[in-house]
Design a protein around this motif. Structure first.
Motif, PDB file in Angstrom:
ATOM      1  N   GLY A  93      45.066 -14.772  65.358  1.00 17.27           N
ATOM      2  CA  GLY A  93      44.921 -13.404  65.871  1.00 17.27           C
ATOM      3  C   GLY A  93      44.535 -12.446  64.763  1.00 17.27           C
ATOM      4  O   GLY A  93      45.067 -11.340  64.641  1.00 17.27           O
ATOM      5  N   LYS A  99      44.912  -5.986  56.837  1.00 19.79           N
ATOM      6  CA  LYS A  99      46.125  -6.226  56.026  1.00 19.79           C
ATOM      7  C   LYS A  99      46.047  -7.566  55.303  1.00 19.79           C
ATOM      8  O   LYS A  99      46.661  -7.751  54.246  1.00 19.79           O
ATOM      9  N   ASP A 120      40.626 -16.290  66.232  1.00 22.55           N
ATOM     10  CA  ASP A 120      40.779 -15.140  67.129  1.00 22.55           C
ATOM     11  C   ASP A 120      39.879 -15.326  68.347  1.00 22.55           C
ATOM     12  O   ASP A 120      38.829 -15.963  68.278  1.00 22.55           O
ATOM     13  N   VAL A 121      40.294 -14.714  69.439  1.00 25.15           N
ATOM     14  CA  VAL A 121      39.542 -14.815  70.675  1.00 25.15           C
ATOM     15  C   VAL A 121      38.339 -13.857  70.665  1.00 25.15           C
ATOM     16  O   VAL A 121      37.406 -14.027  71.445  1.00 25.15           O
ATOM     17  N   GLY A 147      38.504 -18.688  69.429  1.00 21.38           N
ATOM     18  CA  GLY A 147      39.154 -19.467  70.475  1.00 21.38           C
ATOM     19  C   GLY A 147      40.539 -18.936  70.769  1.00 21.38           C
ATOM     20  O   GLY A 147      40.943 -17.901  70.235  1.00 21.38           O
ATOM     21  N   ASP A 148      41.219 -19.670  71.609  1.00 22.32           N
ATOM     22  CA  ASP A 148      42.536 -19.259  72.081  1.00 22.32           C
ATOM     23  C   ASP A 148      43.584 -19.938  71.214  1.00 22.32           C
ATOM     24  O   ASP A 148      43.642 -21.164  71.153  1.00 22.32           O
ATOM     25  N   PHE A 149      44.434 -19.140  70.575  1.00 23.21           N
ATOM     26  CA  PHE A 149      45.405 -19.761  69.656  1.00 23.21           C
ATOM     27  C   PHE A 149      46.524 -20.483  70.407  1.00 23.21           C
ATOM     28  O   PHE A 149      47.368 -21.106  69.789  1.00 23.21           O
TER      29      PHE A 149
END
Ligand SMILES: C[S@@+](CC[C@H](N)C(=O)[O-])C[C@H]1O[C@@H](n2cnc3c(N)ncnc32)[C@H](O)[C@@H]1O
Length: 329
Positions: A93, A99, A120-121, A147-149
């Motif tokens: 994400g 940061k 990350d998506v 992609g989807d974590f």
């Protein structure tokens, strides 16, 4: 797998467009909008517009989380890196990865920095972040995943000593059991030398929390409503954005913020792509995000149940936010 290359220093593996796409908006909308409690997964906020709105949220006076987490990172990144000595930073994400720079700087100073693996998506946010990073870190290789974590990760840079990071209190968006499944999945990919740095927003008074999710300028409201725009665009739905309002409520017994989109009148919405008609009475809502809040004890318990051990705990001066450094036990 398709890849987007920028010189040879950025590779972003696209895992959204495989035949078994994890990004199943239509299926999730059907399941979520026909359930007794209507819900939608928060990952669908983050198209290009949604990612930019989230970045604007991180700069709001009410949204203390980003400033508090940055304060911790700036103060403790060297100690975290000294402890793990990672060659690669893997970030779930990652978004704008701002940061993140505190960790990359510490790795560079320690002489260990080889690569950065964002997952990350949001394709747009990942591409922008990667381009900014290679400008500022001339020797850095970025190999990431769009992609989807919540899916199996196949993390890049196998065999390297890694620091995994999950910043921004994004872990709080999972239902409690899913957060355990997510952490256990990451733990299964870790070797004993790796570390996992996780940002947790801490339990505090309801007023501060609710203001953080319902700012005076209305940016969080626009972010929440963006979900309806995404469904209108992708599914041909006819949500009237003026017929829904943003609401954020802290449930102290469950220690979580709930974000809803509340229907301001009786109305009918059509979603042709899934052949669905949804009736909303005035006051009925779609729950769009959960954001759980933690204590050191609840983080310790969560990590244990996920097969991890808490090995360091850092907070900002005002104890609003914490970074937990976890390892395999
Ligand atoms: C709360 S933001 C945090 C962004 C950044 N890490 C920070 O701390 O400011 C959540 C990030 O996770 C991404 N995201 C949300 N759900 C996701 C999912 N299921 N899979 C992959 N990325 C996801 C979003 O695109 C967004 O960049």
């Amino acid at each position: 797998m398709s890849e987007s290359a920028h010189g040879r220093r950025i590779v972003l593996h696209n895992r959204l467009e495989e035949r078994e796409s994890p990004f199943r908006l239509a299926e999730d909308a059907r399941r979520g909008l026909t359930a007794e409690t209507r819900t939608m997964p928060p990952k669908y906020f983050y198209d290009d517009r949604g990612s930019r709105l989230f970045e604007a949220i991180t700069r709001l006076p009410e949204y203390y989380q980003t400033r508090a987490e940055r304060e911790i990172l700036e103060r403790h990144a060297d100690a975290i890196v000294a402890r793990i000595r990672p060659g690669v930073l893997v970030e779930f994400g990652s978004g704008a990865a701002e940061k993140t720079r505190a960790l990359l700087d510490a790795m560079r100073s320690a002489g260990t920095l080889e690569g950065y693996a964002p997952l990350d998506v949001s394709r747009e946010a990942s591409q922008r972040a990667a381009e900014a990073l290679i400008r500022d870190y001339p020797d850095l290789r970025v190999e990431g995943v769009i992609g989807d974590f919540e899916r199996p990760h196949h993390l890049p840079f196998p065999g390297r000593r890694r620091l995994l990071a999950f910043l921004g209190s994004t872990i709080g968006n999972f239902e409690r059991e899913r957060s355990i499944a997510f952490l256990a999945g990451a733990a299964a990919e870790m070797s004993p030398a790796d570390g996992f740095l996780i940002g947790f927003d801490l339990v505090k008074d309801a007023d501060t929390l609710e203001r953080a999710y319902d700012d005076a300028a209305g940016v969080t409201a626009a972010f929440n409503l963006n979900l309806l725009r995404v469904m209108n665009r992708e599914l041909g739905a006819d949500f009237d954005l003026a017929g829904f309002r943003h609401r954020a409520l802290y449930d102290a017994s469950l220690q979580r913020i709930e974000m809803h989109l509340v229907s301001t009148r009786d109305q009918t919405v059509h979603i042709p792509a899934i052949d669905l008609t949804v009736q909303f009475a005035e006051g009925e809502s779609i729950r769009t995000e959960l954001s759980h809040k933690y204590t050191r004890a609840s983080v310790d318990a969560l990590l244990r149940r996920s097969g991890l051990a808490l090995c360091d705990w850092f907070t900002d001066e005002r104890q609003r936010f914490a970074l937990a450094l976890a390892r395999l036990p």
